[in-house]
Design an enzyme around this catalytic site. Structure first.
Site, mmCIF file in Angstrom:
data_model
loop_
_atom_site.group_PDB
_atom_site.id
_atom_site.type_symbol
_atom_site.label_atom_id
_atom_site.label_comp_id
_atom_site.label_asym_id
_atom_site.label_seq_id
_atom_site.Cartn_x
_atom_site.Cartn_y
_atom_site.Cartn_z
ATOM 1 N N HIS A 1 0.834 -1.200 0.000
ATOM 2 C CA HIS A 1 0.000 0.000 0.000
ATOM 3 C C HIS A 1 0.875 1.259 0.000
ATOM 4 O O HIS A 1 0.433 2.320 -0.434
ATOM 5 C CB HIS A 1 -0.924 0.026 1.222
ATOM 6 C CG HIS A 1 -2.014 -0.986 1.165
ATOM 7 N ND1 HIS A 1 -1.850 -2.276 1.606
ATOM 8 C CD2 HIS A 1 -3.286 -0.907 0.700
ATOM 9 C CE1 HIS A 1 -2.970 -2.954 1.425
ATOM 10 N NE2 HIS A 1 -3.851 -2.143 0.878
ATOM 11 N N ASP B 87 -4.219 -5.737 -8.083
ATOM 12 C CA ASP B 87 -4.496 -5.144 -6.781
ATOM 13 C C ASP B 87 -4.831 -3.679 -7.049
ATOM 14 O O ASP B 87 -4.738 -3.195 -8.188
ATOM 15 C CB ASP B 87 -3.279 -5.296 -5.868
ATOM 16 C CG ASP B 87 -3.667 -5.377 -4.385
ATOM 17 O OD1 ASP B 87 -4.779 -4.922 -4.050
ATOM 18 O OD2 ASP B 87 -2.861 -5.880 -3.585
#
Length: 558
Positions: free
Chosen positions: A235, A307
């Protein structure tokens, strides 16, 4: 109006799409007045590009008129679907049905429900995370396997009733790095055999077919080719998996091969650098990894999902447009969670116009999206409001939760603790979220006298305050909460809380008290408190698990 041509020669797609394509093409004839061939020939690249983009939708914000109008405009423009975050089980499913009614081609709705629908929608059932499930459900027990199946049935029926078609679950990463800040208890365990066993059962049960051969849900094996052996969070940064190819083939890749064999409908590709497989590109941009290894080498015929495209692993170094185009070049089918859906679609169109992408490449992915919608029966779905056995689902969650906490280490005479001796509980709340209430309430019922101290990062506790907190308690419990969350950057607790916890243990042992440390998140935190008399891994912080941990401290063995 647009249609999608499937030009894939694999039998999987032929058999999968025969019925769905037929009904879809007939609908095109009725709606447009054109022949079947004409409708297929008029398929636009823009329409196909829109089908492979899956932006975020906030369930709670759908109650806001302006936000809903913006989402509705995307639907009218032909967006393929959304990834759903938040909302509630009363209003959000109806909002999704309203959006479906506006769509020419049914929307494909996905969501992160690793811990059940309650993870996203208020009122849904919240189940324990995967590591807690693996602790609660013994592989050799038929009754535990039946309990696991009942839980997955609940996840499937609740999710589909909410309008969700793809659940981004299970995580089939092997968590073989104790410092992993983002996988940790989201994985089933540290060895591929355990991950394969549970992953197979998740996939088969979540994708349990209906009588007509369609599916209520498609599962997702993630995060290919394995996000377990890293101490970095994608992230925020681009993690590097430094394992050699032989180790990857022995540990990381087997759960994905098994998932493909089990017929998993989707695979999510992680944003990683894996030099042994691709020395020069992130996995999301690697044709070697996505097309050669996953699609061709493993024979995967379903949807390959990126993702989230806004994650720092890629967004730190590439524009959103470049990320989308490179991902498609590598073989990604669905561009998940872009910053701006329209910009992403435009980037794909520009890449086709410039010759960087072919229209056929876009069409292949759009065809797979259509195949998934057909497989889910979306073209023939009739409005229905199934009855959900909410009370039964919550009983299943409680039963699993009660079995999840596990004693990692304890002296023979250390458990059960003596209720008559009183207890002191020090809660180390690493995220300052007011955790530990359910545990303290349960301990208050169990012990004649209970004192409690809650510490957050930055709290300074003097020796005198520690001594006062312990008092004359016969037992001292250190309860640790440290959430596994995106961009946090670590799975352990802050240095000052760790120091405070060890100071409490030292003082308690000097006073002759029995000491217990319970970690309600990462079990690896327990390695920092080996001096405790008892160490318990609970693997999840849900209230029912806190209560179960409190119960096991005073429960006598049968």
């Amino acid at each position: 109006m647009f249609s999608v041509v499937i030009r894939i020669n694999k039998p999987f797609f032929v058999s999968l799409c025969e019925t769905g394509l037929s009904s879809y093409q007939k609908r095109l004839e009725i709606d447009s007045g054109k022949s079947e061939n004409s409708a297929m020939q008029n398929a636009s690249v823009r329409g196909e590009a829109a089908q492979i983009v899956m932006p975020r939708i906030n369930g709670a914000d759908l109650e806001d008129h302006a936000y809903r109008a913006e989402i509705e405009s995307l639907v009218r423009e032909g967006i393929g679907g959304f990834i759903l975050f938040g909302g509630d089980v009363k209003r959000t499913p109806q909002r999704i049905r309203d959006l479906q009614s506006l769509a020419t081609t049914p929307l494909l709705i996905s969501s992160d429900v690793e811990r059940g629908l309650g993870q996203q929608l208020a009122g849904g059932t919240r189940f324990p995370g995967q590591r807690a499930i693996a602790s609660a459900c013994r592989r050799q027990s038929r009754s535990d396997e039946a309990l696991l199946a009942a839980m997955l049935d609940a996840v499937r029926t609740e999710s589909r009733a909410a309008g969700i078609h793809i659940v981004f679950s299970p995580v089939v990463d092997v968590n073989n790095n104790p410092h992993n800040p983002i996988i940790c208890t989201r994985a089933f365990g540290e060895d591929p055999e355990t991950v394969e066993w549970f992953g197979a059962r998740y996939i088969r049960r979540l994708q349990k077919p209906l009588r007509n051969g369609t599916f209520e849900l498609l599962a997702c094996a993630k995060h290919f080719p394995g996000h377990g052996d890293t101490d970095q969070d994608s992230h925020s940064v681009l993690p590097v998996i430094r394992a050699e190819k032989a180790r990857l083939n022995r540990v990381e890749l087997p759960p994905f091969r098994e998932a493909v064999k089990d017929g998993v409908g989707t695979v999510m590709v992680a944003h990683l650098m894996v030099p042994a497989l691709e020395p020069s590109k992130p996995t999301t941009f690697s044709k070697k990894i996505i097309t050669a290894l996953l699609r061709e080498g493993m024979g995967f015929e379903g949807l390959i999902v990126s993702d989230a495209l806004d994650m720092g692993a890629l967004a730190n170094d590439y524009s959103q447009e470049e990320i989308a185009v490179r991902a498609l070049e590598a073989g990604i089918d669905i561009l998940l969670h872009p910053v701006d859906a329209r910009r992403t679609i435009k980037a794909v169109l520009s890449a086709v116009e410039e010759g960087r992408l072919t229209a056929q490449r876009v069409r292949e992915s759009a065809g797979r999206v259509l195949a998934a919608k057909t497989r889910l029966g979306l073209f023939d779905e009739k409005a229905r409001t199934p009855r959900i056995a909410w009370a039964r689902h919550r009983r299943i969650a409680r039963e699993i939760a009660a079995k999840a906490p596990e004693v990692i280490a304890a002296g023979k005479t250390m458990l059960p603790l003596k209720p008559s001796g009183g207890a002191a509980c020090f809660v180390l709340d690493d995220d300052a979220q007011g955790m530990g209430k359910a545990l303290l309430e349960r301990l208050g019922r169990k012990f004649r006298k209970l004192s409690s101290v809650v510490l957050a990062p930055g709290t300074v506790l003097s020796q005198a305050e520690i001594a006062k907190g312990i008092g004359s308690s016969g037992s001292v419990i250190v309860a640790i909460f440290s959430k596994i969350s995106a961009s946090k950057g670590r799975s352990g607790i802050s240095a000052d809380l760790e120091e405070a916890g060890r100071s409490v243990l030292k003082a308690a042992q000097a006073a002759g008290s029995r000491t217990v440390v319970i970690s309600f998140d990462s079990p690896y935190i327990l390695d920092h408190f080996r001096e405790a008399d008892v160490r318990i891994a609970a693997y999840d912080r849900m209230d029912e698990i806190q209560q179960a941990a409190g119960d096991m401290l005073t429960r006598r063995k049968a």
